[in-house]
Design an enzyme around this catalytic site. Structure first.
Site, PDB file in Angstrom:
ATOM      1  N   LYS A 125      23.471 -22.170   2.532  1.00 53.63           N
ATOM      2  CA  LYS A 125      23.789 -21.227   3.610  1.00 53.63           C
ATOM      3  C   LYS A 125      24.092 -22.053   4.855  1.00 53.63           C
ATOM      4  CE  LYS A 125      20.573 -17.667   2.107  1.00 53.63           C
ATOM      5  NZ  LYS A 125      19.200 -17.298   2.335  1.00 53.63           N
TER       6      LYS A 125
ATOM      7  N   ARG B 197       6.946 -12.454  -6.000  1.00 52.40           N
ATOM      8  CA  ARG B 197       5.668 -13.180  -6.026  1.00 52.40           C
ATOM      9  C   ARG B 197       4.530 -12.204  -5.747  1.00 52.40           C
ATOM     10  NH1 ARG B 197       7.419 -17.365  -1.618  1.00 52.40           N
ATOM     11  NH2 ARG B 197       9.572 -16.786  -1.997  1.00 52.40           N
TER      12      ARG B 197
ATOM     13  N   MET C  27      13.529  -3.964  -1.909  1.00 51.50           N
ATOM     14  CA  MET C  27      12.756  -2.809  -1.429  1.00 51.50           C
ATOM     15  C   MET C  27      13.576  -1.520  -1.451  1.00 51.50           C
ATOM     16  SD  MET C  27       9.971  -1.632  -0.478  1.00 51.50           S
ATOM     17  CE  MET C  27       8.733  -2.735   0.152  1.00 51.50           C
ATOM     18  N   ARG C  28      14.897  -1.641  -1.200  1.00 50.21           N
ATOM     19  CA  ARG C  28      15.722  -0.423  -1.221  1.00 50.21           C
ATOM     20  C   ARG C  28      15.731   0.209  -2.612  1.00 50.21           C
ATOM     21  NH1 ARG C  28      20.208  -3.872   1.833  1.00 50.21           N
ATOM     22  NH2 ARG C  28      19.201  -5.332   0.419  1.00 50.21           N
TER      23      ARG C  28
ATOM     24  N   VAL D 281      12.825  -6.230   5.318  1.00 47.54           N
ATOM     25  CA  VAL D 281      12.049  -5.002   5.154  1.00 47.54           C
ATOM     26  C   VAL D 281      11.435  -4.587   6.499  1.00 47.54           C
ATOM     27  CG1 VAL D 281      10.069  -3.942   3.992  1.00 47.54           C
ATOM     28  CG2 VAL D 281      11.524  -5.561   2.743  1.00 47.54           C
TER      29      VAL D 281
ATOM     30  N   HIS E  11       6.208 -10.905   8.681  1.00 48.40           N
ATOM     31  CA  HIS E  11       7.565 -11.280   8.262  1.00 48.40           C
ATOM     32  C   HIS E  11       7.747 -10.741   6.846  1.00 48.40           C
ATOM     33  CE1 HIS E  11      11.046 -14.195   7.800  1.00 48.40           C
ATOM     34  NE2 HIS E  11      10.790 -13.840   6.552  1.00 48.40           N
ATOM     35  N   LEU E  12       8.490  -9.640   6.726  1.00 45.01           N
ATOM     36  CA  LEU E  12       8.622  -8.970   5.428  1.00 45.01           C
ATOM     37  C   LEU E  12      10.070  -9.044   4.960  1.00 45.01           C
ATOM     38  CD1 LEU E  12       6.500  -5.772   6.270  1.00 45.01           C
ATOM     39  CD2 LEU E  12       5.706  -8.001   5.452  1.00 45.01           C
TER      40      LEU E  12
ATOM     41  N   ASN F 115      21.075 -24.623   5.399  1.00 49.34           N
ATOM     42  CA  ASN F 115      19.882 -24.207   4.660  1.00 49.34           C
ATOM     43  C   ASN F 115      20.207 -24.348   3.172  1.00 49.34           C
ATOM     44  OD1 ASN F 115      17.743 -22.903   3.475  1.00 49.34           O
ATOM     45  ND2 ASN F 115      17.932 -21.017   4.667  1.00 49.34           N
TER      46      ASN F 115
ATOM     47  N   HIS G 218       7.493 -19.952   6.533  1.00 48.42           N
ATOM     48  CA  HIS G 218       8.194 -19.019   7.435  1.00 48.42           C
ATOM     49  C   HIS G 218       7.835 -19.340   8.893  1.00 48.42           C
ATOM     50  CE1 HIS G 218       8.316 -15.620   4.158  1.00 48.42           C
ATOM     51  NE2 HIS G 218       9.400 -16.388   4.070  1.00 48.42           N
TER      52      HIS G 218
ATOM     53  N   GLU H   2      16.208 -17.190  12.272  1.00 50.48           N
ATOM     54  CA  GLU H   2      15.765 -18.562  11.986  1.00 50.48           C
ATOM     55  C   GLU H   2      16.855 -19.577  12.305  1.00 50.48           C
ATOM     56  OE1 GLU H   2      14.438 -16.664   8.320  1.00 50.48           O
ATOM     57  OE2 GLU H   2      12.931 -18.241   8.167  1.00 50.48           O
TER      58      GLU H   2
ATOM     59  N   GLY I 207      10.650 -12.996   0.532  1.00 44.31           N
ATOM     60  CA  GLY I 207       9.328 -13.607   0.693  1.00 44.31           C
ATOM     61  C   GLY I 207       8.654 -12.876   1.850  1.00 44.31           C
TER      62      GLY I 207
ATOM     63  N   ARG J  15      17.301 -26.890   7.684  1.00 44.87           N
ATOM     64  CA  ARG J  15      16.035 -26.216   7.393  1.00 44.87           C
ATOM     65  C   ARG J  15      15.384 -26.940   6.227  1.00 44.87           C
ATOM     66  NH1 ARG J  15      14.566 -21.296   3.908  1.00 44.87           N
ATOM     67  NH2 ARG J  15      12.502 -20.820   4.693  1.00 44.87           N
TER      68      ARG J  15
HETATM   69  P1  ADP Z   1      14.946 -13.400   2.642  1.00 54.17           P
HETATM   70  O1  ADP Z   1      15.475 -14.117   3.871  1.00 54.17           O
HETATM   71  O2  ADP Z   1      13.500 -13.585   2.381  1.00 54.17           O
HETATM   72  O3  ADP Z   1      15.794 -13.520   1.422  1.00 54.17           O
HETATM   73  P2  ADP Z   1      15.515 -10.976   4.131  1.00 54.17           P
HETATM   74  O4  ADP Z   1      14.708 -11.134   5.358  1.00 54.17           O
HETATM   75  O5  ADP Z   1      16.992 -11.003   4.238  1.00 54.17           O
HETATM   76  O6  ADP Z   1      15.014 -11.876   2.952  1.00 54.17           O
HETATM   77  O7  ADP Z   1      15.088  -9.575   3.477  1.00 54.17           O
HETATM   78  C1  ADP Z   1      15.625  -9.201   2.255  1.00 54.17           C
HETATM   79  C2  ADP Z   1      14.963  -7.939   1.821  1.00 54.17           C
HETATM   80  O8  ADP Z   1      15.041  -6.953   2.852  1.00 54.17           O
HETATM   81  C3  ADP Z   1      15.690  -7.315   0.629  1.00 54.17           C
HETATM   82  O9  ADP Z   1      15.131  -7.756  -0.556  1.00 54.17           O
HETATM   83  C4  ADP Z   1      15.456  -5.851   0.824  1.00 54.17           C
HETATM   84  O10 ADP Z   1      14.359  -5.499   0.017  1.00 54.17           O
HETATM   85  C5  ADP Z   1      15.034  -5.678   2.248  1.00 54.17           C
HETATM   86  N1  ADP Z   1      15.900  -4.761   2.994  1.00 54.17           N
HETATM   87  C6  ADP Z   1      17.073  -5.007   3.601  1.00 54.17           C
HETATM   88  N2  ADP Z   1      17.568  -3.894   4.160  1.00 54.17           N
HETATM   89  C7  ADP Z   1      16.675  -2.909   3.899  1.00 54.17           C
HETATM   90  C8  ADP Z   1      16.596  -1.521   4.209  1.00 54.17           C
HETATM   91  N3  ADP Z   1      17.551  -0.908   4.906  1.00 54.17           N
HETATM   92  N4  ADP Z   1      15.516  -0.841   3.780  1.00 54.17           N
HETATM   93  C9  ADP Z   1      14.553  -1.436   3.077  1.00 54.17           C
HETATM   94  N5  ADP Z   1      14.570  -2.739   2.756  1.00 54.17           N
HETATM   95  C10 ADP Z   1      15.608  -3.461   3.154  1.00 54.17           C
END
Ligand code: ADP
Length: 426
Positions: free
Chosen positions: A16, A249, A290-291, A338, A216-217, A9, A179, A411, A220, A90
């Protein structure tokens, strides 16, 4: 001997990788090379319990892949003994051309390069990744798996923007969706889940009638509406900017804002950066993870609280809209960083959607698990045995009760499986 797929990826400044056994679903080893092209670079390689970190400048994607191959050589597992059957790449944008996983040849590389105007932030890195991998791993077949492919069958009413048809035709403007590998993987895992199989059986329905909304949170974020395994709508559009509030975004915005900002003196590239990198949770609260948003909100920060409200409001709006598109919801599923980890986002979305029959079981929702699971209240079936057992005992069957689920996305495994299927079938 085990057969594996090396999944790559390539991002603009990262690579990755994961070595995946598509049969067992296990990731054998993997890692990431970061800050490619910058003055400091680093690689992190994981195999079993061991983690190796290398800090050194990595000038380009070729050097990044060479470093990865060296790390496999030096720390294991040995790629010569790993049973690698193919390399799966990917690729974010397949345009209207690529609607399925595709074996890579020179023409495919050219076609992915031709799609760069549609995905200027993503496809250049994919092209680089494919080129260096074909050079360094020339003895293996390479397969491109496109993030847009799952959404290729979107109905025209969902895929078409209400713009001048001459303009949309000339510029390839339509809802492509992104996604897709995750939405495809998660929606089929939902369809196969024992609780869903049992629910359909109890209701006397076939899987072709299953109405799913997948959220899918991650950093992105996107939503999809899936009927009987086929997508009928999705929130990302011509680019991954549209739809839900994301880490950096904004999701949906009035396009008039763009012209207002340009008229006020902002350059087009600055607006591009604003929308892709400085908006969403980051723009509203100052942090994109989000954390971190939660920490700020819990400490009373008004901006972070508002950011969470906007995030949840948008999610509820999309779930409601997709319930209308699907004529009801059988399963609402949360996935990605998330969606899988933040139980308060899940309860925050579902809390005000009781009118759709959706519910949350607080204990199930707050329990931590890596498994696909149901987090809604009974009488929704908690596992495969309950509803049928309930039927046998003459109890009221859980007819028409929608499920809320958490399903971890994967994925890399989806790409590995699609790659292996194509290679074995050829
Ligand atoms: P991407 O593949 O889009 O980079 P991920 O699916 O790995 O993202 O998700 C990353 C996001 O998940 C982080 O930005 C974080 O906000 C959120 N995240 C991960 N663990 C937690 C958690 N325990 N609580 C809340 N949000 C979390």
């Amino acid at each position: 001997m085990t057969q594996t797929v090396l999944v790559l990826n390539s991002g603009s400044s990262s690579l990755k990788y994961q070595l995946v056994d598509p049969t067992s679903g296990q990731s054998v080893a993997g890692g990431i090379v970061e800050r490619i092209g910058e003055s400091t670079g680093s690689a992190t390689h994981q195999w079993g319990e061991s983690e190796t970190v290398r800090d050194a400048p990595v000038p380009d994607h070729g050097a990044a892949l060479r470093l990865v191959l060296d790390l496999f050589d030096e720390t294991g597992p040995s790629l010569a003994d790993a049973g690698i059957t193919a390399v799966g790449h990917r690729v974010v944008h397949g345009g209207a051309v690529f609607t399925e996983p595709t074996p890579v040849d020179d023409d495919v590389v050219t076609a992915v390069r031709d799609l760069i105007p549609l995905a200027p932030l993503h496809n250049p890195a994919a092209v680089k990744g494919i080129e260096v991998a074909r050079e360094l791993l020339s003895h293996l077949p390479h397969v491109a798996v496109f993030d847009t492919a799952f959404f290729a069958p979107l109905p025209a009413a969902a895929a078409t923007y209400a713009l001048d048809r001459k303009v949309t035709a000339e510029h390839g403007i339509r809802r492509y969706g992104f996604h897709g590998t995750s939405h495809g993987f998660v929606s089929s895992a939902v369809t196969a889940h024992p609780a869903v199989v049992a629910k359909l059986a109890a209701e006397g329905r076939g899987p072709e009638t299953l109405r799913q909304v997948v959220l899918h949170l991650g950093n992105g974020a996107s939503a999809s509406a899936v009927l009987g395994g086929r997508p009928v709508d999705t929130s990302m559009g011509f680019t991954p900017l549209e739809g839900l509030v994301m880490g950096t975004r904004p999701g949906d915005v009035d396009p008039g804002i763009v012209f207002h900002l340009v008229r006020a003196g902002m350059s087009a590239p600055d607006v591009d950066t604003l929308l892709n990198k400085q908006s969403g949770l980051l723009g509203m609260s100052g942090v994109n993870d989000m954390r971190e948003v939660r920490k700020l909100a819990d400490s009373g920060d008004a901006d972070a609280r508002l950011a969470l409200e906007v995030y949840l409001h948008r999610l509820r709006k999309y779930v409601g809209a997709y319930a209308a598109v699907l004529g009801g919801i059988d399963v609402l599923t949360f996935t990605a960083g998330v969606g899988e980890n933040d139980h308060r986002v899940r309860s925050g979305v579902v809390r005000d959607l009781k009118f759709l029959g959706l519910s949350i079981d607080p204990a199930a929702n707050e329990a931590r698990s890596d498994e696909a699971r149901v987090v809604s209240m009974t009488p929704g079936p908690r596992d495969g045995s309950e509803p049928l057992a309930a039927l046998r005992q003459g109890q009221e069957p859980p007819v028409e009760t929608p499920l809320v689920m958490v399903v971890p996305t994967n994925e890399e495994l989806a790409i590995a499986r699609q790659t292996m299927e194509l290679v074995e079938g050829s």
